[in-house]
Design a protein around this motif. Structure first.
Motif, PDB file in Angstrom:
ATOM      1  N   ARG A  20       0.836  -1.209   0.000  1.00  0.00           N
ATOM      2  CA  ARG A  20       0.000   0.000   0.000  1.00  0.00           C
ATOM      3  C   ARG A  20       0.869   1.257   0.000  1.00  0.00           C
ATOM      4  O   ARG A  20       0.618   2.195  -0.754  1.00  0.00           O
ATOM      5  N   MET A  21       1.903   1.269   0.822  1.00  0.00           N
ATOM      6  CA  MET A  21       2.791   2.434   0.880  1.00  0.00           C
ATOM      7  C   MET A  21       3.505   2.644  -0.448  1.00  0.00           C
ATOM      8  O   MET A  21       3.662   3.778  -0.902  1.00  0.00           O
ATOM      9  N   GLU A  22       3.930   1.561  -1.076  1.00  0.00           N
ATOM     10  CA  GLU A  22       4.592   1.671  -2.376  1.00  0.00           C
ATOM     11  C   GLU A  22       3.619   2.204  -3.428  1.00  0.00           C
ATOM     12  O   GLU A  22       3.987   3.031  -4.259  1.00  0.00           O
ATOM     13  N   LEU A  23       2.381   1.748  -3.396  1.00  0.00           N
ATOM     14  CA  LEU A  23       1.367   2.248  -4.332  1.00  0.00           C
ATOM     15  C   LEU A  23       1.118   3.734  -4.107  1.00  0.00           C
ATOM     16  O   LEU A  23       0.947   4.486  -5.067  1.00  0.00           O
ATOM     17  N   GLU A  24       1.127   4.168  -2.858  1.00  0.00           N
ATOM     18  CA  GLU A  24       0.947   5.591  -2.561  1.00  0.00           C
ATOM     19  C   GLU A  24       2.130   6.419  -3.049  1.00  0.00           C
ATOM     20  O   GLU A  24       1.952   7.510  -3.570  1.00  0.00           O
ATOM     21  N   ARG A  25       3.331   5.900  -2.884  1.00  0.00           N
ATOM     22  CA  ARG A  25       4.550   6.630  -3.263  1.00  0.00           C
ATOM     23  C   ARG A  25       4.811   6.634  -4.758  1.00  0.00           C
ATOM     24  O   ARG A  25       5.278   7.627  -5.315  1.00  0.00           O
ATOM     25  N   ASN A  26       4.552   5.503  -5.398  1.00  0.00           N
ATOM     26  CA  ASN A  26       4.914   5.356  -6.811  1.00  0.00           C
ATOM     27  C   ASN A  26       3.822   4.590  -7.557  1.00  0.00           C
ATOM     28  O   ASN A  26       4.048   3.457  -7.997  1.00  0.00           O
ATOM     29  N   PRO A  27       2.642   5.197  -7.694  1.00  0.00           N
ATOM     30  CA  PRO A  27       1.514   4.464  -8.271  1.00  0.00           C
ATOM     31  C   PRO A  27       1.736   3.980  -9.705  1.00  0.00           C
ATOM     32  O   PRO A  27       1.352   2.859 -10.036  1.00  0.00           O
ATOM     33  N   GLU A  28       2.361   4.775 -10.529  1.00  0.00           N
ATOM     34  CA  GLU A  28       2.549   4.368 -11.924  1.00  0.00           C
ATOM     35  C   GLU A  28       3.427   3.123 -12.019  1.00  0.00           C
ATOM     36  O   GLU A  28       3.146   2.218 -12.803  1.00  0.00           O
ATOM     37  N   LYS A  29       4.479   3.076 -11.219  1.00  0.00           N
ATOM     38  CA  LYS A  29       5.376   1.912 -11.229  1.00  0.00           C
ATOM     39  C   LYS A  29       4.635   0.655 -10.777  1.00  0.00           C
ATOM     40  O   LYS A  29       4.738  -0.398 -11.403  1.00  0.00           O
TER      41      LYS A  29
END
Length: 76
Positions: A20-29
């Protein structure tokens, strides 16, 4: 109807805090790793419950990611 890929992504958001944190930080990736339609991708990026509901996403799955206030957060 929501694709299996969209449901899998939202379920992972609900069960994996680091994802979830990764999606918040770098959604396109993160989203580039999932085969989503353009409509699904935009719904995820909008973080709007209403957009996910338009795709027949179960609200219990959507609530972990969507903003309940209906306002856009982050990307369009």
């Amino acid at each position: 109807m929501a694709s299996e890929n969209l449901v899998a992504l939202l379920e992972k958001v609900n069960t994996d805090p680091s994802f979830r944190m990764e999606l918040e930080r770098n959604p396109e990736k993160v989203l580039s790793k999932y085969k989503l339609s353009e409509v699904e991708r935009k719904a995820v990026l909008s973080r709007r419950t209403s957009k996910l509901r338009e795709l027949d996403v179960d609200i219990r799955i959507a609530k972990g990611w969507a903003a309940d206030n209906g306002n856009k957060i982050g990307h369009n």
